[in-house]
Structures are given as structure tokens and as C-alpha cells.
Motif scaffolding. Structure first.
Motif, PDB file in Angstrom:
ATOM      1  N   GLU A  81       0.843  -1.199   0.000  1.00 38.20           N
ATOM      2  CA  GLU A  81       0.000   0.000   0.000  1.00 38.20           C
ATOM      3  C   GLU A  81       0.878   1.248   0.000  1.00 38.20           C
ATOM      4  O   GLU A  81       1.742   1.422   0.859  1.00 38.20           O
ATOM      5  CB  GLU A  81      -0.906   0.001   1.226  1.00 38.20           C
ATOM      6  N   ALA A  82       0.633   2.131  -0.951  1.00 39.80           N
ATOM      7  CA  ALA A  82       1.493   3.310  -1.088  1.00 39.80           C
ATOM      8  C   ALA A  82       1.418   4.219   0.129  1.00 39.80           C
ATOM      9  O   ALA A  82       2.445   4.712   0.607  1.00 39.80           O
ATOM     10  CB  ALA A  82       1.105   4.081  -2.351  1.00 39.80           C
ATOM     11  N   TRP A  83       0.215   4.462   0.641  1.00 40.00           N
ATOM     12  CA  TRP A  83       0.105   5.414   1.749  1.00 40.00           C
ATOM     13  C   TRP A  83       0.835   4.914   2.988  1.00 40.00           C
ATOM     14  O   TRP A  83       1.435   5.710   3.723  1.00 40.00           O
ATOM     15  CB  TRP A  83      -1.366   5.706   2.062  1.00 40.00           C
ATOM     16  N   SER A  99      -5.231  -0.844  -5.505  1.00 39.93           N
ATOM     17  CA  SER A  99      -5.155   0.419  -4.773  1.00 39.93           C
ATOM     18  C   SER A  99      -3.786   1.035  -5.037  1.00 39.93           C
ATOM     19  O   SER A  99      -2.871   0.336  -5.498  1.00 39.93           O
ATOM     20  CB  SER A  99      -5.370   0.186  -3.271  1.00 39.93           C
ATOM     21  N   PRO A 100      -3.595   2.329  -4.793  1.00 39.30           N
ATOM     22  CA  PRO A 100      -2.287   2.946  -5.022  1.00 39.30           C
ATOM     23  C   PRO A 100      -1.186   2.161  -4.307  1.00 39.30           C
ATOM     24  O   PRO A 100      -1.280   1.891  -3.103  1.00 39.30           O
ATOM     25  CB  PRO A 100      -2.457   4.349  -4.434  1.00 39.30           C
ATOM     26  N   SER A 101      -0.151   1.796  -5.063  1.00 34.98           N
ATOM     27  CA  SER A 101       0.849   0.840  -4.566  1.00 34.98           C
ATOM     28  C   SER A 101       2.268   1.285  -4.878  1.00 34.98           C
ATOM     29  O   SER A 101       2.505   2.095  -5.776  1.00 34.98           O
ATOM     30  CB  SER A 101       0.603  -0.541  -5.203  1.00 34.98           C
ATOM     31  N   ILE A 102       3.207   0.715  -4.126  1.00 33.76           N
ATOM     32  CA  ILE A 102       4.643   0.853  -4.368  1.00 33.76           C
ATOM     33  C   ILE A 102       5.170  -0.532  -4.731  1.00 33.76           C
ATOM     34  O   ILE A 102       4.863  -1.517  -4.057  1.00 33.76           O
ATOM     35  CB  ILE A 102       5.391   1.382  -3.125  1.00 33.76           C
ATOM     36  N   ALA A 103       5.960  -0.615  -5.801  1.00 27.90           N
ATOM     37  CA  ALA A 103       6.559  -1.891  -6.201  1.00 27.90           C
ATOM     38  C   ALA A 103       7.851  -2.123  -5.427  1.00 27.90           C
ATOM     39  O   ALA A 103       8.657  -1.209  -5.236  1.00 27.90           O
ATOM     40  CB  ALA A 103       6.843  -1.887  -7.700  1.00 27.90           C
ATOM     41  N   ILE A 127       1.997   3.552  -8.091  1.00 29.35           N
ATOM     42  CA  ILE A 127       1.287   2.916  -9.200  1.00 29.35           C
ATOM     43  C   ILE A 127      -0.207   2.964  -8.877  1.00 29.35           C
ATOM     44  O   ILE A 127      -0.655   2.380  -7.889  1.00 29.35           O
ATOM     45  CB  ILE A 127       1.739   1.455  -9.384  1.00 29.35           C
ATOM     46  N   HIS A 128      -0.949   3.690  -9.691  1.00 23.67           N
ATOM     47  CA  HIS A 128      -2.386   3.836  -9.454  1.00 23.67           C
ATOM     48  C   HIS A 128      -3.170   2.766 -10.215  1.00 23.67           C
ATOM     49  O   HIS A 128      -2.808   2.400 -11.335  1.00 23.67           O
ATOM     50  CB  HIS A 128      -2.867   5.218  -9.893  1.00 23.67           C
ATOM     51  N   PRO A 129      -4.253   2.275  -9.627  1.00 26.71           N
ATOM     52  CA  PRO A 129      -5.095   1.311 -10.350  1.00 26.71           C
ATOM     53  C   PRO A 129      -5.926   2.007 -11.413  1.00 26.71           C
ATOM     54  O   PRO A 129      -6.025   3.241 -11.450  1.00 26.71           O
ATOM     55  CB  PRO A 129      -5.994   0.740  -9.244  1.00 26.71           C
ATOM     56  N   LEU A 130      -6.524   1.212 -12.287  1.00 24.13           N
ATOM     57  CA  LEU A 130      -7.443   1.758 -13.275  1.00 24.13           C
ATOM     58  C   LEU A 130      -8.671   2.356 -12.589  1.00 24.13           C
ATOM     59  O   LEU A 130      -9.113   1.880 -11.534  1.00 24.13           O
ATOM     60  CB  LEU A 130      -7.893   0.665 -14.245  1.00 24.13           C
ATOM     61  N   ARG A 138     -18.794   8.770 -13.876  1.00 22.64           N
ATOM     62  CA  ARG A 138     -17.913   9.540 -12.992  1.00 22.64           C
ATOM     63  C   ARG A 138     -17.007   8.591 -12.210  1.00 22.64           C
ATOM     64  O   ARG A 138     -17.436   7.531 -11.747  1.00 22.64           O
ATOM     65  CB  ARG A 138     -18.732  10.396 -12.027  1.00 22.64           C
ATOM     66  N   PRO A 139     -15.732   8.956 -12.014  1.00 24.76           N
ATOM     67  CA  PRO A 139     -14.812   8.088 -11.284  1.00 24.76           C
ATOM     68  C   PRO A 139     -15.263   7.872  -9.846  1.00 24.76           C
ATOM     69  O   PRO A 139     -15.657   8.820  -9.154  1.00 24.76           O
ATOM     70  CB  PRO A 139     -13.489   8.872 -11.325  1.00 24.76           C
ATOM     71  N   THR A 140     -15.185   6.633  -9.384  1.00 21.81           N
ATOM     72  CA  THR A 140     -15.584   6.360  -7.998  1.00 21.81           C
ATOM     73  C   THR A 140     -14.577   6.923  -6.998  1.00 21.81           C
ATOM     74  O   THR A 140     -14.923   7.122  -5.832  1.00 21.81           O
ATOM     75  CB  THR A 140     -15.755   4.849  -7.777  1.00 21.81           C
ATOM     76  N   TRP A 141     -13.318   7.194  -7.444  1.00 22.09           N
ATOM     77  CA  TRP A 141     -12.360   7.797  -6.511  1.00 22.09           C
ATOM     78  C   TRP A 141     -12.698   9.247  -6.186  1.00 22.09           C
ATOM     79  O   TRP A 141     -12.073   9.863  -5.313  1.00 22.09           O
ATOM     80  CB  TRP A 141     -10.922   7.671  -6.999  1.00 22.09           C
ATOM     81  N   PHE A 142     -13.722   9.789  -6.844  1.00 23.38           N
ATOM     82  CA  PHE A 142     -14.208  11.120  -6.460  1.00 23.38           C
ATOM     83  C   PHE A 142     -14.745  11.107  -5.025  1.00 23.38           C
ATOM     84  O   PHE A 142     -15.000  12.175  -4.457  1.00 23.38           O
ATOM     85  CB  PHE A 142     -15.310  11.584  -7.406  1.00 23.38           C
ATOM     86  N   ASN A 143     -14.937   9.925  -4.454  1.00 26.15           N
ATOM     87  CA  ASN A 143     -15.377   9.874  -3.052  1.00 26.15           C
ATOM     88  C   ASN A 143     -14.261  10.242  -2.084  1.00 26.15           C
ATOM     89  O   ASN A 143     -14.499  10.385  -0.879  1.00 26.15           O
ATOM     90  CB  ASN A 143     -15.968   8.510  -2.704  1.00 26.15           C
ATOM     91  N   LEU A 144     -13.037  10.403  -2.590  1.00 23.63           N
ATOM     92  CA  LEU A 144     -11.884  10.835  -1.776  1.00 23.63           C
ATOM     93  C   LEU A 144     -11.699   9.948  -0.549  1.00 23.63           C
ATOM     94  O   LEU A 144     -11.533  10.430   0.580  1.00 23.63           O
ATOM     95  CB  LEU A 144     -12.041  12.304  -1.354  1.00 23.63           C
TER      96      LEU A 144
END
Length: 442
Positions: free
Chosen positions: A133-135, A321-325, A345-348, A355-361
Motif C-alpha cells: 500500500e502506497a500510503w 489500490s495505489p501501490s509501491i513496487a 502505481i495507481h489502479p485503473l 464519474r470516477p468512484t475515486w471522487f469519493n476521496l
């Protein structure tokens, strides 16, 4: 932070520029037809720059009017690639991420089939790659530096949404200053609240939410952009670095989060002698910033080859989910191993009603279906009620919480909103206000 340096892949062949591909959304085609057939309200044939701010007010359809009406002229001013890139940014500002990505793709050089196959073979051969997980990884790495620099692309509010997800944890870790390239650094700036004069790019609604969230958490906003228009790139980045360092010298205990665009946070001098802001800052301050790229490994990438590489990578690896390799527990950068410390690395993107579902922040906001007030409605905007009330009940210089011209199921317009009170503005295709509606989201 040199211990992160490692790359997975190298670049291959790039060829010619391409036109817009794929079926455009119906409202985009409607807007195109309107602009080419009629004269949109406020249109000026003398305009030689695409802008959101005619006559000092925000108008989110204004640059699209002119880009469609005078396509040949603006392709001559910006070049064909530049024209598509500009349009991509203004579609993102209008809340249409899908079309923004279509126009971004059109700004790239195309890749021939042989090069595509080579990229997919290269990626398919990658082994021993893990993802975290990137965060979480960024939160861990941020403890070891006083300055964290992360970038974004102006046409990808997805990346602003990811920065929002970092704000609270970084604040708990001592980060108090939020330096943003996008902030207005002239004397008329407004940094205690979000307004027109906070910055040009902060008029993009998700980036606007980032500003609101940061202020609510307790961050101090720090503008650092060079204000001299005639400076060369090296001068600009050096002045940016000096402004960041000056802010740190004024508060010797605070940690700083820096949000910049694209390669300004690169830590490597280019072959022609260009010194990016992050490297200039490192040399003048002695502080080694943690640099995090999230522009390369996002859908559509940064350029034609990067777009194909991203597609190949997500075919090979399941990124949810946003990731680090990682390879052998060491972070790796998929494209630019020696420019940045970390690569997100962001997912599709997944869509709901266009509308993008990631707009839910990350759960800060929820989808709210809005019924149009009449068949003439084209554009629906939600403004915070308290911001409207504090601006003489006018929206002209305010940044919407969210906005869209994409009707979803049952012809309802889906907006993503936090809990609170809003004024919904219904506009026609010429941006005239048809009606308003006060709502409360619980």
C-alpha cells in the motif's frame, strides 16, 4: 533519498501523434456541435489563449467553447499536441475525467505494434515484484526526512485525491507546511480560504478540496512559484527551490509537504544542464527530500510509451489500490529509476454513471444524485452554502465542491459531496444560471 534508486525498465520506440480516439460522451458531442454551429455566449474571436477566467470570474465551459469553435487557430498557437493537452486539462476542470483521458491520449505520439509487443514482453518477464500500500509505505518513509515532495499532472485530479489521503497522517508526523506550485504567489493571493485568487489550478474542484481539507486539518499554505514570466526553466526552478527553502528557514521545526507538477521534483540534472527544483533545493539547503512520482504509472501515463507500459504492467500485476513496487524489499521505479525515490502505481479508474468512484476521496465524500430542474439543464454544480453566503450569495469567484455535465441513470447528475449544506446551480449549455437548489447531505 538515494537508497530507493532502482529501475525496472528502459524506454523503446515512439512514433507519430494521434487524433482523438474512441466515442466521445454525448454531452461532449453536444457541446462540440453547439460551438461549431452557433456562437456560444461570451465567445470572442480575438481570444488567443484558453482560460477559465474571462473578466475575472470562473467559467468552466469558456475554454472549451473557444477550443472547439477555433480549433485550427488554437492548434496553431499551442501545436496539435499542446492543443489536445490543454483540452485534457479543461475537461478535468469541468469534472469529466473520462474525456480528459481521451484527449490526453491524443496528445501523445503513437506506438507501433512491434514496439507495443516488445513492451508487453518486457513487462511479462518481470519477476519477484511485490506491491505494498502506497500510503503506508510513504507514511513510514516520511519519518526520515523533513521535506516530502510529490508531483501531480494538471489533467489527473486522481493524483490530488491521493495526496488528500496522505494529509492527516503526515500532519500527525509533524508536517505543518503545505507548499504548492499551484498557489498564487502574487500579492493578491488568498491563502486562508479557497477562492479565485488562491491559484489558477486550485480552481480544479478536487485540488480545491485538497486545499480545503489541508486548511481544515491545520496546514499553513506556502506559495513558491516564480513570479517572473520571462525566466528560463533553470531560473524558474531555482527560484522555486529558494522560496521553499526560505519558508523552512522561517519555521525551523516544521516539516513540509511539497506538491509540484511533473518533473519539477526530479533529483537528476538533465543532459542539457537543466536542474529541476528538487535537485536545486537539495544543493542549496543540504536537505535530501523524499521525492515521490505518481504521474508515470497512472492510466494514460505521461507519454505514448509510458501509456503502453502502464497497460502492460496492469495486465501482468493486479493493482487494486495505489501501490509501491518492491523487489527484495527495496522500492523500485518502473520507468524512471534515477529521478525519484518512490513511484506510486495507481489502479485503473472505475466509473459510476460516467464519474470516477475515486471522487469519493477515500470516503470523505458520497455520491449524491441530483435531479435536473428542467430539460434545458446542461451543467450541474455544487457550491458550499457557507462559501456562497460569504461571497454575497454569488458563485462567480468560488470553486465548486463538484460539478458535471454527464447525466447518469434516470438522467440524474451524480455529484460527490461531503456531509454539509450546498447550493446546487443548474446551468444551460451557454453557462446561464437556470435555477438553484439548496440541499443538505447527511
Amino acid at each position: 533519498m538515494t537508497f530507493f534508486k532502482k529501475s525496472l525498465l528502459a524506454a523503446v520506440l515512439i512514433t507519430t501523434v494521434q487524433s482523438v480516439t474512441g466515442q466521445l460522451l454525448a454531452p461532449v458531442e453536444q457541446l462540440q456541435d453547439h460551438c461549431k454551429r452557433d456562437i456560444p455566449a461570451g465567445y470572442s474571436p480575438k481570444l488567443n489563449i484558453l482560460t477559465l477566467m474571462p473578466k475575472g470570474n470562473l467559467h468552466y465551459l469558456f475554454p472549451l467553447y473557444h477550443a472547439f469553435k477555433d480549433e485550427a487557430k488554437f492548434k496553431g498557437i499551442y501545436t496539435e499536441k499542446g492543443y489536445y493537452d490543454e483540452l485534457s486539462q479543461y475537461f478535468a476542470f469541468a469534472g469529466d475525467y473520462q474525456t480528459a483521458m481521451q484527449y490526453l491520449e491524443s496528445s501523445y505520439d503513437s506506438i507501433d505494434d512491434g514496439a507495443r509487443r516488445k513492451v508487453f514482453r518486457m513487462v511479462d518477464g518481470l519477476k519477484n515484484v511485490e506491491h505494498v500500500e502506497a500510503w503506508k509505505y510513504i507514511h513510514f518513509a516520511a519519518r526520515n526526512t523533513r521535506v516530502l515532495m510529490i508531483n501531480e499532472a494538471h489533467n489527473k485530479p486522481l493524483q490530488s485525491a491521493f495526496v488528500i489521503s496522505l494529509l492527516k497522517d503526515l500532519y500527525k508526523g509533524g508536517y505543518r507546511l503545505l507548499a504548492m506550485e499551484m498557489l498564487n504567489n502574487f500579492s493578491d493571493h488568498e491563502l486562508s480560504r479557497l477562492r479565485l485568487h488562491t491559484g489558477y489550478y486550485t480552481a480544479e474542484p478536487v485540488l480545491g478540496e485538497l486545499v480545503r481539507e489541508a486548511l481544515a486539518i491545520g496546514y499553513q499554505l506556502v506559495p513558491y512559484e516564480d513570479t517572473v514570466a520571462g525566466h528560463r526553466p533553470n531560473q524558474r526552478d531555482s527560484i522555486q527551490a529558494a522560496n521553499i527553502y526560505s519558508a523552512l528557514q522561517r519555521d525551523t521545526t516544521a516539516r513540509m509537504l511539497v506538491l509540484a507538477s511533473y518533473t519539477h521534483i526530479s533529483e537528476k540534472e538533465t543532459e542539457d544542464g537543466f536542474i529541476p527544483m528538487a535537485l536545486a533545493f537539495k544543493r542549496m539547503s543540504g536537505i535530501d527530500p523524499l521525492t515521490i512520482d505518481q504521474t508515470d504509472m497512472t492510466e494514460e501515463g505521461n507519454f505514448g510509451y509510458g501509456r503502453v507500459l502502464y497497460q502492460a504492467y496492469l495486465q501482468k500485476f493486479s493493482i487494486k489500490s495505489p501501490s509501491i513496487a518492491l523487489v527484495n524489499n527495496t522500492p523500485v521505479n518502473v520507468i524512471h529509476g534515477d529521478l525519484y525515490d518512490l513511484s506510486v502505481i495507481h489502479p485503473l479508474t472505475k466509473y459510476q454513471d460516467g464519474r470516477p468512484t475515486w471522487f469519493n476521496l477515500g470516503g470523505l465524500r458520497q455520491p449524491v444524485p441530483i435531479k435536473p430542474s428542467s430539460p434545458s439543464v446542461f451543467f450541474v454544480q455544487a457550491y458550499y452554502q457557507d462559501e456562497i453566503a460569504g461571497n454575497n450569495n454569488k458563485p462567480w469567484q468560488l470553486v465548486p465542491a463538484d460539478q458535471t455535465y454527464i447525466p447518469g441513470g434516470k438522467k440524474l447528475y451524480l455529484l460527490y459531496l461531503k456531509k454539509g449544506k450546498y447550493v446546487i446551480y443548474f446551468r444551460d449549455i451557454d453557462y446561464h444560471i437556470l435555477s438553484t437548489l439548496s440541499i443538505e447531505v447527511n
